[in-house]
Design a protein around this motif. Structure first.
Motif, short mmCIF file in Angstrom:
data_model
loop_
_atom_site.label_atom_id
_atom_site.label_comp_id
_atom_site.label_asym_id
_atom_site.label_seq_id
_atom_site.Cartn_x
_atom_site.Cartn_y
_atom_site.Cartn_z
N ALA A 136 0.80 -1.24 -0.14
CA ALA A 136 0.02 0.03 -0.08
C ALA A 136 0.94 1.16 0.15
N ARG A 137 1.97 1.36 0.74
CA ARG A 137 2.83 2.30 0.92
C ARG A 137 3.24 2.76 -0.37
N LEU A 138 3.76 1.65 -1.46
CA LEU A 138 4.52 1.73 -2.46
C LEU A 138 3.59 1.88 -3.68
N SER A 139 2.03 1.90 -3.47
CA SER A 139 1.33 1.93 -4.62
C SER A 139 1.22 3.48 -4.80
N ASP A 140 0.63 3.79 -6.17
CA ASP A 140 0.49 5.27 -6.51
C ASP A 140 -0.09 5.91 -5.56
N ALA A 141 -1.35 5.56 -4.79
CA ALA A 141 -1.80 6.19 -4.01
C ALA A 141 -0.60 6.77 -2.54
N GLY A 142 -0.21 5.58 -2.19
CA GLY A 142 0.83 5.53 -1.21
C GLY A 142 1.90 6.61 -1.66
N LEU A 143 2.48 6.51 -2.70
CA LEU A 143 3.63 7.65 -3.11
C LEU A 143 3.30 9.08 -2.96
N THR A 144 1.62 9.18 -3.57
CA THR A 144 1.19 10.58 -3.58
C THR A 144 1.21 10.97 -2.10
N ALA A 145 0.66 10.17 -1.04
CA ALA A 145 0.71 10.63 0.09
C ALA A 145 2.11 10.88 0.84
N SER A 146 2.97 10.04 0.34
CA SER A 146 4.56 10.29 0.77
C SER A 146 4.82 11.75 0.24
N ALA A 147 4.76 11.99 -0.94
CA ALA A 147 5.08 13.44 -1.69
C ALA A 147 4.35 14.42 -1.01
N ARG A 148 3.18 14.19 -0.43
CA ARG A 148 2.60 15.35 0.19
C ARG A 148 3.18 15.45 1.50
N GLU A 149 3.42 14.42 2.06
CA GLU A 149 4.05 14.26 3.57
C GLU A 149 5.53 15.18 3.49
N LEU A 150 6.16 14.72 2.27
CA LEU A 150 7.45 15.54 2.18
C LEU A 150 7.24 16.97 2.04
N ARG A 151 6.30 17.28 1.26
CA ARG A 151 6.31 18.82 1.10
C ARG A 151 5.81 19.53 2.52
N ARG A 153 13.17 -9.20 3.80
CA ARG A 153 11.82 -9.14 3.48
C ARG A 153 11.36 -7.72 2.97
N ASN A 154 11.97 -6.63 3.69
CA ASN A 154 11.42 -5.23 3.40
C ASN A 154 12.20 -5.08 2.02
N ARG A 155 13.43 -5.14 1.76
CA ARG A 155 14.20 -5.13 0.52
C ARG A 155 13.26 -5.75 -0.43
N ALA A 156 12.82 -7.05 -0.33
CA ALA A 156 12.22 -7.71 -1.72
C ALA A 156 10.96 -6.98 -1.72
N GLN A 157 10.41 -6.38 -0.79
CA GLN A 157 9.02 -5.80 -1.20
C GLN A 157 9.25 -4.70 -2.08
N VAL A 158 10.52 -3.75 -1.59
CA VAL A 158 10.67 -2.76 -2.48
C VAL A 158 11.16 -2.84 -3.91
N ALA A 159 11.87 -4.23 -4.02
CA ALA A 159 12.28 -4.78 -5.20
C ALA A 159 11.33 -4.99 -6.04
N ARG A 160 10.06 -5.72 -5.47
CA ARG A 160 9.05 -6.21 -5.96
C ARG A 160 7.95 -5.10 -6.75
N SER A 161 8.19 -3.97 -6.26
CA SER A 161 7.17 -3.10 -6.44
C SER A 161 7.42 -2.59 -8.08
N GLU A 162 6.43 -2.77 -8.77
CA GLU A 162 6.64 -2.60 -10.18
C GLU A 162 6.86 -1.05 -10.58
N ARG A 163 8.08 -0.86 -11.36
CA ARG A 163 8.28 0.26 -11.95
C ARG A 163 8.23 1.56 -10.95
N LEU A 164 8.71 1.17 -9.63
CA LEU A 164 8.78 2.16 -8.70
C LEU A 164 9.45 3.34 -8.91
N ALA A 165 10.73 3.44 -9.49
CA ALA A 165 11.35 4.39 -9.88
C ALA A 165 10.84 5.66 -10.77
#
Lengths: 245, 789
Positions: free
Chosen positions: B127-142, B532-544
């Motif tokens: 969920a955190r690495l989904s599009d919605a999750g990344l949008t929330a991360s961007a807003r939090e960073l701002r 397991r954390n690393r694997a979840q990050v690597a598994r997240s499609e087209r994360l970059a």
């Protein structure tokens, strides 16, 4: 666990202190604006305020400017801050109020776009926003202490303290105007920011820039400055506090 | 001295010197709590208890310098810390933040920030690495960039837009339950009136020979520093070593004071009664010989001697003082014309029976699965046997050829005989005494309360305890001795369990069972969880790509997050391990959490504000790799089981004693006459202590064993007079002198400030006095038939 935590606390406190951006004192050059909230300072000086020293006829010197700052009873102002962060396409703009009661109480409230507050009271720095409130003891963060002391020394007119932490360059301009450039002396502070530039007229600070070593810059302009603002002990106790969320 | 005697002495002393040399060379004292446990009990808990007692955490002293001068306090503390660093017993000193610490936090954690994103990566990261999750991360960073702390965030945000590193820093901040500030580079409390120094020692906190000198030098060093300061300063401390040293020195002072007095009193008694110190030396010889032989055999059998074995065993061997006293009085008042040896032959059967009953009683202790009790049984039995053999073979050649009876000695003996005859003639007196004793037993025995808390055995001044708690509370709110342990055969296995412990405790904290806890999980996760954390990050499609698009949409400059993109492409850093942490500047923070119980690895989680210990116990009982451990409760239960078993076996031993006495006299009445007085004396002692409201400990039990053993000897010696009625006066004098000596040596411990010593003293003092008082009951029972018409 104390050391690791204290390290992060140091860094956090230093970052917080970077945002202090004191306006010093002076009369506003911009038209007065009606305060947006009850927390905002009054636009005019109270009738009980002492007389503000008038501009001397002799050429302005840094020592003379500091001497005039030293007589001020307090300060309130509005500010508009533009934070130019390399990461962001557009600056982050925030507006709020700032209040100062000598010798060491300072409250900076951001009113828009998202409310937050920073309170400096002696050795204690309190940060609060909608999410959290945190207190930092500046005695545990000597670098930040040095940074904060620099600002306080400027508006308190304490040349000796200022000279301990900063290289000071003073440039008088016509019409009682002036520029001051403060360059940190301590390597630990030098690693974080490059310089602080302040512009003013008489005992009024109009503009301030804080440049960081990574190129980010925070520019603050002050308005509605009341350099004769004085606070009774009761009022100071009431105003200079932040409420946790 | 004839040739036979000379040969006997040479052989005897040769054996003793050999045994003494062996014992001295092999001597090793043990405090292994496992020896107090039966084999089928939870050895895992015992291993944890032992490992915790010897852990680095238990070796850390918290030293506090206090004063009103906010400048002098940190200055003096810094000087004290510098002087402590030079001490050979000090492993490390921490009194401020090292320059390297801040950098170490960054170096260790920033490259691994994506391995430490979530405790439940499979549940949270998608969920955190989904599009919605990344949008929330961007807003939090701002939002974070706009805050006063934005400058800090901005320095790392291009490499850490998900704000993983600030989350780690926040965890570290929360780990601290009490705030220490820095003043002049020195830890101080927020009010600046107390400066704190953490000092870790090289050896165990319970090693008084190492910690005593360190504590003395620390105090001297502080006094010197204080003299140079203009304002008064105070030194306070919280440390196990100080408490242990206080207990040890207090007990030693007490024992020395009492032993000096009792030795002088016994010497005076011997001088008055025998006009000779030679007899005192001869009386001490069997005990010394018995102890040396017992130590040698004990060390050969067990490799080391447990502290309890030494305390119980050496005391029980002290009972053998009766043998030479019995012998000396018979020899000086009624010597056999053949000399010392025939005199001894005359009383030998009684002496032997006395020793056999002591050994028989102790043998009951051997029929147990408790290793320490078997040790005590062997040690004491060998000791008693050695003392008896010394009395039999070494004392006769050393006795003077011409014993000179002292007039006072004879008068005293005759007076005692008259008294006994007086009592014997008045059976109502004996019956009344027995009835009174039974009444006291009936009233007092039900009131007996046993306490198995080890703290009840030692005396610590309340001010010392208050100071200890005050200093500890100023830096930590954790409750000492209460923790959860995650166990594994390797660090990785233990850390995996520790990850689960952390999650479970977080849940218990939410449920209100505890207020807070401190876990190494804040600093270190298992390799498995990191991967397991690393694997979840690597598994997240087209994360970059998605991060770039999302953050640009939220107002970030295109390409601004290049460092983050590069980190996703870069070769991963090895997961953080305990070894890496322990070799970093953060080692001092990590090491106190790790123990090695029984060759395994354990990670401790310290608890504070435990409101529901039972819930904690239940929560971790289901998982064999995790344990909720309460050191105080564990020790109480262990000592309790040990004490109950000792009581049961003492009762069994009494049956053996009765059987032995019966086999000698072949008459129930005679056996009863020898047996009743000591049992009644012990029971009445117990009852009196119960009536007095005393809380009885294992040391009271030791006192009772002494009373029973010595009382049985008295009963037997008195009963022996049926075989040698002409020697009744000598026997009564022997019993009286032995009893007075026992009261002077053991009973005077009752005046001690140390509860453990006082327990032995009070019990033996009362018990031996009652034994002496009840000794005429033997005579009454023996002669009851004679009085019948």
């Amino acid at each position: 666990m104390s050391s690791a935590t204290a390290s992060s606390r140091n860094a956090l406190a230093l970052a917080a202190a970077l945002a202090l951006c004191l306006p010093a004192a002076g009369a506003s050059q911009t038209p007065p604006r009606r305060p947006a909230t009850s927390g905002a300072p009054r636009a005019t000086a109270p009738t009980t305020s002492p007389r503000i020293p008038s501009a001397p006829t002799a050429p302005l010197t840094f020592e003379g400017l500091l001497a005039r700052f030293a007589t001020l009873p307090g300060l309130s102002a509005r500010f508009r801050e533009e934070k130019r962060v390399a990461l962001l396409a557009a600056p982050l703009v925030s507006e709020g109020t700032i209040e100062f009661a000598p010798p060491s109480r300072l409250l900076r409230r951001v009113l828009t776009p998202s409310p937050s507050a920073l309170l400096l009271d002696g050795d204690r720095l309190t940060l609060a926003d909608d999410h959290a409130s945190r207190q930092i003891d500046l005695r545990a963060a000597p670098v930040v202490r040095q940074f904060v002391d620099g600002f306080l020394a400027l508006i308190a007119g304490d040349r000796a303290s200022l000279a301990r932490s900063y290289e000071v360059q003073f440039h008088p301009r016509p019409g009682d105007a002036w520029d001051v450039e403060l360059t940190p002396k301590t390597p630990a502070v030098q690693r974080v920011f490059r310089d602080i530039r302040v512009r003013g007229r008489g005992v009024v600070v109009e503009w301030m820039s804080l440049r960081e070593t990574n190129g980010d810059e925070t520019v603050t302009t002050f308005s509605n400055v009341d350099p004769a603002r004085s606070y009774s002990p009761e009022e100071a106790a009431r105003r200079f506090r932040v409420t946790p969320p | 001295m004839n040739r036979r005697d000379a040969l006997t002495l040479a052989l005897g002393f040769g054996l003793l010197v050999g045994a003494g040399a062996y014992a001295a060379a092999r001597f090793r004292l043990s405090s292994e709590i496992t020896r107090l446990l039966p084999p089928h009990s939870d050895a895992r808990l015992a291993a944890i208890s032992r490992a915790f007692a010897d852990s680095e955490l238990s070796r850390v002293m918290i030293v506090s310098v206090e004063g009103t001068d906010a400048d002098a306090v940190p200055r003096a503390a810094s000087r004290l810390a510098d002087s402590l660093r030079r001490h050979r017993e000090v492993r490390w000193v921490r009194n401020g933040i090292e320059e390297t610490t801040e950098r170490a936090v960054y170096d260790l954690y920033f490259p691994r920030r994506h391995d430490l994103l979530s405790d439940a990566p499979e549940d949270e990261l998608p969920a955190r690495l989904s599009d919605a999750g990344l949008t929330a991360s961007a807003r939090e960073l701002r939002r974070q960039l706009s805050l006063p702390t934005g400058a800090l965030v901005a320095r790392i945000a291009d490499a850490d837009p998900l704000l993983a590193f600030p989350s780690l820093l926040e965890r570290l901040r929360r780990m601290q339950t009490r705030t220490l500030e820095l003043r002049g580079g020195q830890f101080t409390t927020p009010d600046g009136r107390r400066a704190v120094i953490f000092v870790a020692t090289r050896h165990s906190a319970y090693d008084a020979s190492r910690q005593g000198p360190l504590l003395r030098e620390l105090n001297l060093g502080f006094e010197a520093i204080q003299r140079a300061e203009p304002t008064p300063l105070a030194l306070k401390m919280s440390s196990i070593s100080r408490i242990a040293a206080t207990i040890e020195s207090s007990a030693r002072r007490d024992a020395e004071r009492v032993s000096v007095f009792s030795t002088a009193a016994i010497a005076a008694l011997f001088l008055v009664v025998h006009r000779s110190l030679r007899y005192l030396a001869l009386a001490a010889l069997p005990i010394a010989a018995g102890t040396v032989l017992a130590a040698a055999v004990g060390l050969a059998a067990f490799g080391s001697l447990h502290g309890l074995t030494l305390a119980f065993g050496a005391s029980l061997i002290g009972v053998c003082f009766d043998y030479p006293v019995y012998y000396i009085n018979h020899y000086t008042l009624r010597p056999d014309p053949g000399g010392p040896r025939p005199t001894l032959d005359r009383i030998w059967k009684g002496l032997r029976l006395g020793a056999m009953t002591t050994m028989g009683g102790l043998s009951g202790l051997a029929w147990t699965e408790f290793p320490a009790l078997r040790e005590i049984a062997l040690f004491s039995t060998v000791g008693v046997l050695g003392a008896l053999a010394t009395t039999r073979f070494l004392l006769p050649p050393l006795m003077p050829r011409e014993p000179i009876p002292v007039r006072l000695q004879r008068r005293w003996a005759e007076g005692l005989l008259r008294l006994v005859v007086f009592v014997r003639a008045r059976p109502a007196l004996g019956a009344s005494l027995a009835a009174l004793a039974f009444a006291v037993c009936l009233a007092g025995l039900p009131r007996v309360r046993w306490v198995d808390d080890a703290r009840a055995l030692s005396h610590i001044h309340p001010a010392t305890l208050r100071e200890d708690e005050e200093v500890r509370a100023s830096v930590s709110s954790s409750e000492p001795g209460r923790f959860v342990v995650a166990l594994g055969d390797t660090d990785e296995a233990a850390l995996r369990h520790n990850d689960r412990v952390y999650t479970a405790l977080a849940e218990l904290r939410r449920a209100g069972a505890i207020r807070e806890f401190q876990s190494i999980h804040t600093l270190l996760w298992s390799r498995d969880l990191q991967l397991r954390n690393r694997a979840q990050v690597a598994r997240s499609e087209r994360l970059a790509e998605r991060v770039e698009a999302t953050f640009t949409r939220e107002g970030f400059r295109p390409g601004a997050l290049e460092r983050f993109q590069a980190s996703l492409r870069a070769a991963p850093t090895e997961p953080l391990t305990f070894r890496a942490l322990a070799s970093s500047p953060l080692a001092d923070l990590a090491r106190p959490f790790r123990i090695e119980p029984g060759g395994r690895v354990g990670y401790l989680t310290f608890l504070s504000g435990v409101r529901d210990g039972a819930a904690l116990g239940r929560a971790f009982a289901r998982d064999p790799a995790t344990v909720y451990f309460d050191q105080g409760e564990f020790l109480r239960a262990t000592y309790g089981r040990f004490r109950r078993r000792t009581l049961e076996l003492t009762a069994t031993g009494l049956a053996v004693v009765y059987a032995l006495i019966f086999s000698r006299y072949r008459r129930a009445r005679a056996a009863f006459a020898a047996f009743v007085p000591p049992v009644l004396a012990a029971a009445t002692t117990l009852a009196l202590l119960g009536l007095a409201g005393a809380e009885l400990t294992m040391l009271h039990l030791l006192g009772l064993l002494l009373v029973l053993s010595m009382g049985a000897d008295y009963g037997i010696f008195v009963t022996e007079t049926t075989h040698h009625p002409e020697a009744s006066a000598e026997t009564l004098l022997s019993v009286t002198i032995a009893c007075i000596s026992a009261v002077l040596s053991f009973g005077l411990l009752g005046l001690s400030e140390t509860p453990a010593l006082r327990a032995v003293g009070v019990t033996t003092g009362i018990g031996m006095t009652l034994s002496l008082l009840f000794a005429p009951l033997s005579q009454s029972l023996l002669h009851a038939r004679e009085r019948r018409p």
